[in-house]
Design a protein around this motif. Sequence first.
Motif, short mmCIF file in Angstrom:
data_model
loop_
_atom_site.label_atom_id
_atom_site.label_comp_id
_atom_site.label_asym_id
_atom_site.label_seq_id
_atom_site.Cartn_x
_atom_site.Cartn_y
_atom_site.Cartn_z
N GLY A 91 -102.92 -53.43 21.96
CA GLY A 91 -101.84 -54.41 21.95
C GLY A 91 -101.97 -55.50 22.99
N PHE A 118 -94.60 -62.66 16.48
CA PHE A 118 -94.73 -61.44 15.69
C PHE A 118 -95.40 -60.33 16.51
N SER A 121 -92.91 -59.06 18.94
CA SER A 121 -91.93 -58.24 18.25
C SER A 121 -92.49 -56.85 17.93
N ASN A 122 -93.76 -56.81 17.54
CA ASN A 122 -94.42 -55.52 17.29
C ASN A 122 -94.47 -54.68 18.55
N SER A 125 -91.17 -53.17 19.14
CA SER A 125 -90.90 -52.08 18.20
C SER A 125 -91.56 -50.78 18.61
N GLY A 126 -92.57 -50.89 19.46
CA GLY A 126 -93.17 -49.66 19.98
C GLY A 126 -94.41 -49.19 19.27
N ILE A 127 -95.06 -50.05 18.46
CA ILE A 127 -96.24 -49.50 17.76
C ILE A 127 -97.42 -49.28 18.70
N TYR A 128 -97.40 -49.88 19.88
CA TYR A 128 -98.52 -49.63 20.79
C TYR A 128 -98.16 -48.64 21.89
#
Lengths: 316, 508
Positions: A91, A118, A121-122, A125-128
Amino acid sequence: MFGLAKRLKEAGVLGINHRNAVYLLPYNERRNYPLVDDKVLTKDLAIKAGAAVPDLYGLVEIQQQVAGAPDIVKDVEDFVVKPAQGSQGEGIIVVTGRSAGMYRLANGTLMDDNELRFHVSNILSGIYSLGGQSDKAIFEYRVKFDPVFEKIAYRGVPDVRIIVFLGVPVMAMVRLPTRMSGGKANLHQGAIGAGIDIPTGQTLTAVWKNAVVSEHPDTLNPVSGVQIPNWDKLLDIAARSYEMTDLGYQGIDLVLDADRGPLILELNARPGLNIQIANREGLAHRLEAVVANRDALKEVDDRIAFAKENFGSVLL
Amino acid sequence: MGKKHLYILCSVLVVIGVAVTAYRMFVLDFPALPEQTSEIWRIETKIEFDASGKQVKLDLQTPQNFGPYVVVSQNYVAPGYGTGSVSDKINRTTTFSRASVEGRQTIYAGAIIHRVRSRGAIVEDESPTQQRSRYTGSEASASQALVLRLSEQSADAETFTRLLVAELSNPPAGREAAALLGANRTSRNVMRTAARVLADANIPARPVHGIALEPDRRNAQLTHWVEFWEDGKWYPLDPATGAAKLPARTMPLWRGDTPMFRLTGGVNASSHISIRRVYAFTLRTALDRAQSAKNRLVEFSLFGLPLQTQEVYRLLLVVPIGILFLVVLRNVVGIKTFGTFMPVLIALAFRETQLLGGVIMFSVVVAIGLLVRFYLEQLKLLLVPRLACVVMVVIIIMTILSIVAHKLGFDRGLSVALFPIVILAMTIERMTVVWDERGPKEAMQQGFGSLAVAILCYLVMNIPFVQHFLFVFPESLLIVLAGCLLLGRYSGYRLVELPRFRVLAGGR
């Protein structure tokens, strides 16, 4: 197969189960993990302890702030965006400059404001992040690396990883970005890892994707025998990081900035084991030596002296 | 809290697990293997008589638990008759009664007998009451003379009994034994006489009547022997061998001078015993037996639950085995998977769909899901709505798959009730992130790794023995738990680390 396991054990190679059961669980208290898992906390901690870190330009903590993210960096040419709780270099976006109103990234591609939003925002959101929980995005100073690395790094910032056990720097390596790693300094992404001789600060052999190499695959310059500048300063910062976090077993990632000298990039409570391959030596014997002499290693100077005396590379 | 503490904890768990399992396996006879059969005997007694139109009352001796023989169930076929059983510690008498009946009557009394391996608790009788001599006159003096003679040749109750039974079985002409027996030389009379003479010798004794359990006897004969009391216990004396133990394969039915049945209100009675050996599933008989004995450990087991709940536990109890296997694959072998327990959940789903159907289902759903997810990436959606979309897409794909499978005649695809939709959606999401971050190779590796682990877990969890064993002996989960605890402190190399660090092993 058992023969191989036995030879590895004799060579003192640390396996992941061994690291977790014998060193991480007993020496790293869980309540201290957030200090290193959240890079914002690490930054504060390092500043309090008087160590230098890359300047923080701004934080994006909630989705409503995402729209205004480009404003944080409108006054700087280059910067880095990273998740506060990211792991293994995931990330991270390195912006090296602008062209035609777009952001130019370290890997040569371009990104516009919306794509940046974006990505931020990702991150939120916690994807990394480690457990997938919501996260913060850090905008910070992009390190301009020391010229000594210019010949052996491909688009990106080489960093120095030092494993610190009970305040003693036990093993070190420098991680050199390659074309394959996309300018990132993570070994599993394709960066080169070169072991460092603790007493002298000279690089040893290097590994690239589990293979031993002697020159950088992109620049073709030798990666062994390079003297790391400010080595004693790096050892000093590493040794003091123990008092900073109270974590017995940690990895500290340092960068050498051309203008500002050594900066703490991040700390890691579960540092990887590839450093053993880069050094062509196992960690276990060094760790055991530290445990055996624990009582004599209270002061920072004693710990550095102990490391310099005992942890010279067998390769030199 | 060092390793010692862990080892003690694990030993305690293993000891409890093994002890309870062994108790239930060897004492309660719960079968260790699925579909294990055991020897079951069906003894049927048929009584026929002509009723004389008055009140009819038939007292029949019926078997009860003795030593290794356990009566699993008794049943009677006697239409129009009232039945009732009375059992004391020696005999169990079943009474059939009817107010008035005429004509030929047939009454059946059946019993299911299970011969168990263990010696069980032998029914301990009360100590015998002091018996008075049954003989008078010349018989009394004959008996006393016999006692006197045999006492001189014997050392204890056992040898005395052995000599007596031998003499009575083969009486020398003109001696006391022949006089006591009279004209009736049947085995039954021999044993009755032996018991009476033993009483005169102050050795409490009684005749016992039983049957030899041999396969498929249409007309089984009663066998008789005598039991004597010594040192607070009853000992049988096998007349054939003279040994103080029960004749082989012979089950006692009743004791004492009582005849097998006593009939009032009927004439021309005859009895007929048939024996049949049947093999029954051991689990069933163990349960029947334990229930008839009101065993707490059975009342307190999974078999006490409603059938539907039992089915759920049959499934649930193999999950720990799958998880233990997963721990081994992850921490000892070092296979990477998406999500910690995702492969076990997928493996559970495979039980519904069967392996091939499950693998196809998984591959198709994940492949199409990935395509959709890559498309969604272009739309720049936020994380939670994006995940929600993937879940919906997964459900849509599964619906279509089921319809197509049904049209093609594969109804396997329809049994998807347990297919973990959310887990699949998370797998797709994680796989895309890994794909983006670390490249397709790593994503495929982890994807196939997860699938391989799921298949292996399924294969382990689907072994009939494993399912059966955990369901019948759920206490063995303590052993599985101990294994998992020990793996929690495993600090050796993972298998995949060996090639990874191979370069460090040389240099010697």
